[in-house]
Design a protein around this motif. Structure first.
Motif, PDB file in Angstrom:
ATOM      1  N   ILE A  62       0.844  -1.200   0.000  1.00 38.70           N
ATOM      2  CA  ILE A  62       0.000   0.000   0.000  1.00 38.70           C
ATOM      3  C   ILE A  62       0.876   1.245   0.000  1.00 38.70           C
ATOM      4  N   GLU A  83      -6.679   4.271   3.238  1.00 42.64           N
ATOM      5  CA  GLU A  83      -7.545   3.549   4.174  1.00 42.64           C
ATOM      6  C   GLU A  83      -7.940   4.530   5.277  1.00 42.64           C
ATOM      7  N   GLY A  84      -8.878   4.128   6.150  1.00 40.97           N
ATOM      8  CA  GLY A  84      -9.416   5.076   7.120  1.00 40.97           C
ATOM      9  C   GLY A  84      -8.859   4.978   8.528  1.00 40.97           C
ATOM     10  N   THR A  85      -8.315   3.811   8.893  1.00 36.34           N
ATOM     11  CA  THR A  85      -7.943   3.592  10.298  1.00 36.34           C
ATOM     12  C   THR A  85      -6.910   4.605  10.807  1.00 36.34           C
ATOM     13  N   TYR A 108     -17.349   5.587   9.907  1.00 39.73           N
ATOM     14  CA  TYR A 108     -17.070   6.524   8.822  1.00 39.73           C
ATOM     15  C   TYR A 108     -17.411   5.896   7.483  1.00 39.73           C
ATOM     16  N   ARG A 114      -6.055   3.898  -3.937  1.00 40.34           N
ATOM     17  CA  ARG A 114      -4.893   3.015  -4.075  1.00 40.34           C
ATOM     18  C   ARG A 114      -4.644   2.816  -5.559  1.00 40.34           C
ATOM     19  N   GLU A 116      -3.882   0.661  -7.702  1.00 42.85           N
ATOM     20  CA  GLU A 116      -3.759  -0.753  -8.045  1.00 42.85           C
ATOM     21  C   GLU A 116      -4.157  -0.940  -9.501  1.00 42.85           C
ATOM     22  N   LEU A 123     -10.705  -0.913  -7.618  1.00 43.35           N
ATOM     23  CA  LEU A 123     -10.658   0.417  -8.211  1.00 43.35           C
ATOM     24  C   LEU A 123      -9.504   1.210  -7.628  1.00 43.35           C
ATOM     25  N   GLU A 132     -14.244   1.973  14.066  1.00 41.35           N
ATOM     26  CA  GLU A 132     -13.089   1.781  14.936  1.00 41.35           C
ATOM     27  C   GLU A 132     -13.555   1.970  16.377  1.00 41.35           C
ATOM     28  N   TYR A 264      -1.728  -4.647  12.751  1.00 39.22           N
ATOM     29  CA  TYR A 264      -2.617  -5.587  13.442  1.00 39.22           C
ATOM     30  C   TYR A 264      -1.952  -6.388  14.559  1.00 39.22           C
ATOM     31  N   ALA A 281     -12.756 -10.490  -0.962  1.00 36.37           N
ATOM     32  CA  ALA A 281     -12.911  -9.903   0.377  1.00 36.37           C
ATOM     33  C   ALA A 281     -13.900  -8.738   0.341  1.00 36.37           C
ATOM     34  N   LEU A 282     -15.024  -8.953   1.018  1.00 37.74           N
ATOM     35  CA  LEU A 282     -16.012  -7.871   1.150  1.00 37.74           C
ATOM     36  C   LEU A 282     -15.508  -6.832   2.128  1.00 37.74           C
ATOM     37  N   TYR A 288      -5.792  -3.680  16.731  1.00 37.48           N
ATOM     38  CA  TYR A 288      -4.501  -3.008  16.487  1.00 37.48           C
ATOM     39  C   TYR A 288      -4.104  -2.276  17.771  1.00 37.48           C
ATOM     40  N   GLY A 304     -11.225  -2.657  14.777  1.00 39.80           N
ATOM     41  CA  GLY A 304     -12.127  -2.055  13.786  1.00 39.80           C
ATOM     42  C   GLY A 304     -12.188  -2.884  12.519  1.00 39.80           C
ATOM     43  N   GLY A 308     -15.650  -2.774   1.594  1.00 40.47           N
ATOM     44  CA  GLY A 308     -15.556  -2.075   0.317  1.00 40.47           C
ATOM     45  C   GLY A 308     -16.965  -1.925  -0.260  1.00 40.47           C
ATOM     46  N   ARG A 311     -17.732  -3.515  -3.624  1.00 35.60           N
ATOM     47  CA  ARG A 311     -17.846  -4.979  -3.519  1.00 35.60           C
ATOM     48  C   ARG A 311     -19.152  -5.391  -2.864  1.00 35.60           C
TER      49      ARG A 311
HETATM   50  P1  HAM Z   1      -8.209  -3.520   3.777  1.00 36.07           P
HETATM   51  O1  HAM Z   1      -8.269  -5.005   3.848  1.00 36.07           O
HETATM   52  O2  HAM Z   1      -7.014  -2.927   3.109  1.00 36.07           O
HETATM   53  O3  HAM Z   1      -8.333  -3.001   5.277  1.00 36.07           O
HETATM   54  O4  HAM Z   1      -9.510  -2.966   3.056  1.00 36.07           O
HETATM   55  C1  HAM Z   1     -10.802  -3.270   3.521  1.00 36.07           C
HETATM   56  C2  HAM Z   1     -11.728  -3.532   2.352  1.00 36.07           C
HETATM   57  O5  HAM Z   1     -11.691  -2.429   1.433  1.00 36.07           O
HETATM   58  C3  HAM Z   1     -11.347  -4.727   1.502  1.00 36.07           C
HETATM   59  O6  HAM Z   1     -11.803  -5.933   2.077  1.00 36.07           O
HETATM   60  C4  HAM Z   1     -12.092  -4.415   0.212  1.00 36.07           C
HETATM   61  O7  HAM Z   1     -13.471  -4.771   0.313  1.00 36.07           O
HETATM   62  C5  HAM Z   1     -11.987  -2.915   0.131  1.00 36.07           C
HETATM   63  N1  HAM Z   1     -10.894  -2.538  -0.806  1.00 36.07           N
HETATM   64  C6  HAM Z   1      -9.577  -2.455  -0.547  1.00 36.07           C
HETATM   65  N2  HAM Z   1      -8.898  -2.079  -1.649  1.00 36.07           N
HETATM   66  C7  HAM Z   1      -9.814  -1.925  -2.632  1.00 36.07           C
HETATM   67  C8  HAM Z   1      -9.749  -1.534  -4.018  1.00 36.07           C
HETATM   68  N3  HAM Z   1      -8.592  -1.194  -4.614  1.00 36.07           N
HETATM   69  N4  HAM Z   1     -10.906  -1.488  -4.720  1.00 36.07           N
HETATM   70  C9  HAM Z   1     -12.098  -1.809  -4.128  1.00 36.07           C
HETATM   71  N5  HAM Z   1     -12.209  -2.159  -2.845  1.00 36.07           N
HETATM   72  C10 HAM Z   1     -11.091  -2.224  -2.097  1.00 36.07           C
HETATM   73  C11 HAM Z   1      -8.326  -1.683   5.624  1.00 36.07           C
HETATM   74  O8  HAM Z   1      -8.394  -0.770   4.854  1.00 36.07           O
HETATM   75  C12 HAM Z   1      -8.328  -1.469   7.131  1.00 36.07           C
HETATM   76  N6  HAM Z   1      -8.297  -0.014   7.393  1.00 36.07           N
HETATM   77  C13 HAM Z   1      -9.562  -2.102   7.772  1.00 36.07           C
HETATM   78  C14 HAM Z   1      -9.582  -1.893   9.259  1.00 36.07           C
HETATM   79  C15 HAM Z   1     -10.303  -0.960   9.930  1.00 36.07           C
HETATM   80  N7  HAM Z   1      -8.863  -2.547  10.149  1.00 36.07           N
HETATM   81  C16 HAM Z   1      -9.130  -2.072  11.362  1.00 36.07           C
HETATM   82  N8  HAM Z   1      -9.992  -1.089  11.241  1.00 36.07           N
END
Ligand code: HAM
Length: 426
Positions: A62, A83-85, A108, A114, A116, A123, A132, A264, A281-282, A288, A304, A308, A311
């Motif tokens: 990332i 990401e939001g955390t 939130y 990203r 990607e 996306l 959180e 984590y 992954a939904l 953390y 937290g 997505g 998704r």
């Molecule tokens: P993450 O696994 O990087 O975790 O993203 C969480 C979700 O965001 C993924 O399971 C997916 O559904 C969605 N996602 C991630 N990247 C993309 C992408 N390029 N396009 C579409 N959907 C995407 C986090 O972001 C952590 N902040 C989660 C968390 C919150 N952990 C603790 N608190």
């Protein structure tokens, strides 16, 4: 002729039904979070680059490969949040949110970025709904976090999801396990990709989620972190499992989950759905417990998740594939006016209806009656109000119920129109 400007790859425009569905989902999510005692928080999209390098981790895909990062005009290193955390932790500390209550539960929704390679469900600007919780180290909080996530998915119309969970142990357990991993890969370095050879010395955990085939084959035999955590963490993880069973959540222990973000500890989870293809992954999340401290605050346990949104819609569509879309009930009023005087009178009536809380559509460009009636039909309005010079002279408008074909027109006095529709608006 100059060429149209196109949207960037990996971004989307939302309009029509899709935009409406997003609004509905956001409202449903807010209702679910409120029921579980969460409060909303909104943080900026632009943050200092260092926030993410220190939290998500310097040696992660990332931060190294996907983040939109630039130097702004004043020379500051900024990033569009991936990401939001990290942002919520920063806001929690900067605004002293721990002061009022020992446990703070925040949610939130918003865009994340990203860079990607775009594909179905992946996306460059995507959207997360996340939550959180700060200040609770209890296994019950882990289970409650997964319970609110499950309710959120149900509110989005998704039933066939499953949790995969794992235990990464404390920061100390992780550090010790890092040593075990380095030992495991000793002598196997030449079988790893160039990136992983560097990762070995800097962040060996990232070797475990490398996408390269050769690295994956080697990592498949690596020791499992959940076997190397302290007894206290193992006991907590057992309790989390028992609580998830009590909550009747569909879960399994996947000892290979390691997560691609460095912050984590202890319980981590991913929510999978079979209708999503490769990007299955939904949502994901976990505990953390060290992050608040890493970002300069006092030791504060936290847990937290984020889902997505794109998704969520793909999964909901996969579950309802083949089912006829639910017909939208007609609602509100459309006014058709003929002639300059009628237009002026109708304009005032439309305003009065809107002030009274009634949805009202009106053509302001003096088109033909036929065109206005076609527009009224397309607007989804339940009633059409027709106002011409005859109606003006009579002081009464013709009202037609568009939900019934060939319904007779009713005559309603202009002075009584607002009341007439108020009585019929629910
Ligand atoms: P993450 O696994 O990087 O975790 O993203 C969480 C979700 O965001 C993924 O399971 C997916 O559904 C969605 N996602 C991630 N990247 C993309 C992408 N390029 N396009 C579409 N959907 C995407 C986090 O972001 C952590 N902040 C989660 C968390 C919150 N952990 C603790 N608190």
């Amino acid at each position: 002729m100059s060429q149209n400007v196109q949207r960037l790859r990996g971004t989307k425009d939302l309009y029509g039904d899709e935009a409406r569905q997003w609004e509905k989902l956001e409202a449903a999510a807010a209702a679910v979070f409120t029921r579980f005692g969460y409060e909303p928080i909104r943080t900026p999209i632009l943050e200092p680059y260092a926030l993410f390098s220190r939290s998500v981790g310097e040696i992660t895909d990332i931060v190294q490969k996907e983040m939109y990062r630039f130097t702004d005009r004043s020379g500051d290193e900024v990033a569009m949040r991936p990401e939001g955390t990290a942002s919520v932790v920063r806001a929690y500390l900067q605004n002293n949110l721990s002061q009022e209550r020992p446990v703070r539960k925040l949610y939130y929704a918003g865009p994340m970025f990203r860079a990607e390679r775009p594909q179905a469900g992946r996306l460059r600007q995507f959207h997360q709904i996340g939550a959180e919780v700060f200040g609770s180290a209890s296994a019950y909080t882990d289970a409650e976090t997964m319970a609110v996530l499950a309710e959120l998915l149900k509110a989005a119309g998704i039933a066939k999801f499953r949790f995969e969970i794992n235990n990464l142990g404390s920061s100390g357990d992780r550090a010790a396990f890092g040593g075990v991993l380095v030992k495991f890969f000793e002598g196997k370095e030449s079988g790893l990709c160039k990136d992983c050879q560097t990762r070995l010395g800097k962040n060996v955990f990232r070797v475990l989620d490398c996408k390269n085939e050769a690295c994956r084959a080697l990592a498949a035999d690596a020791p499992l972190i959940s076997d190397h955590v302290s007894d206290a963490s193992k006991a907590d993880f057992k309790l989390v499992q028992a609580l998830l069973t009590d909550l009747k959540l569909n879960w399994s222990h996947n000892p290979r989950i390691i997560r691609g973000l460095d912050y984590y500890t202890h319980t981590v989870f991913e929510v999978k759905h079979d209708g999503l293809g490769a990007q299955d992954a939904l949502g994901a999340g976990g505990r953390y417990d060290g992050l608040v401290e890493t970002l300069g605050g006092p030791a504060t346990p936290a847990v937290g998740f984020a889902v997505g949104v794109e998704r969520l819609f793909l999964a909901a569509a996969a579950e309802t594939a083949g089912a006829a879309p639910a017909a939208q009930p007609r609602a509100g009023v459309a006014i058709a006016a003929l002639g300059a005087d009628a237009l002026r009178g109708a304009f005032a009536i439309a305003h009065a209806l809107r002030l009274a809380g009634i949805t009202c559509h009106m053509d302001l460009d003096a088109r033909s009656l036929k065109a206005q009636m076609r527009q009224a039909d397309r607007s989804g309005a339940r009633y059409a109000v027709i106002l011409g010079s005859d109606e003006l002279a009579k002081g009464a408008a013709a009202v037609k119920d568009l939900s019934v074909s060939d319904a007779p027109q009713a005559e309603v006095p202009l002075a009584g129109l607002v009341d007439f529709f108020k009585q019929r608006s629910n």
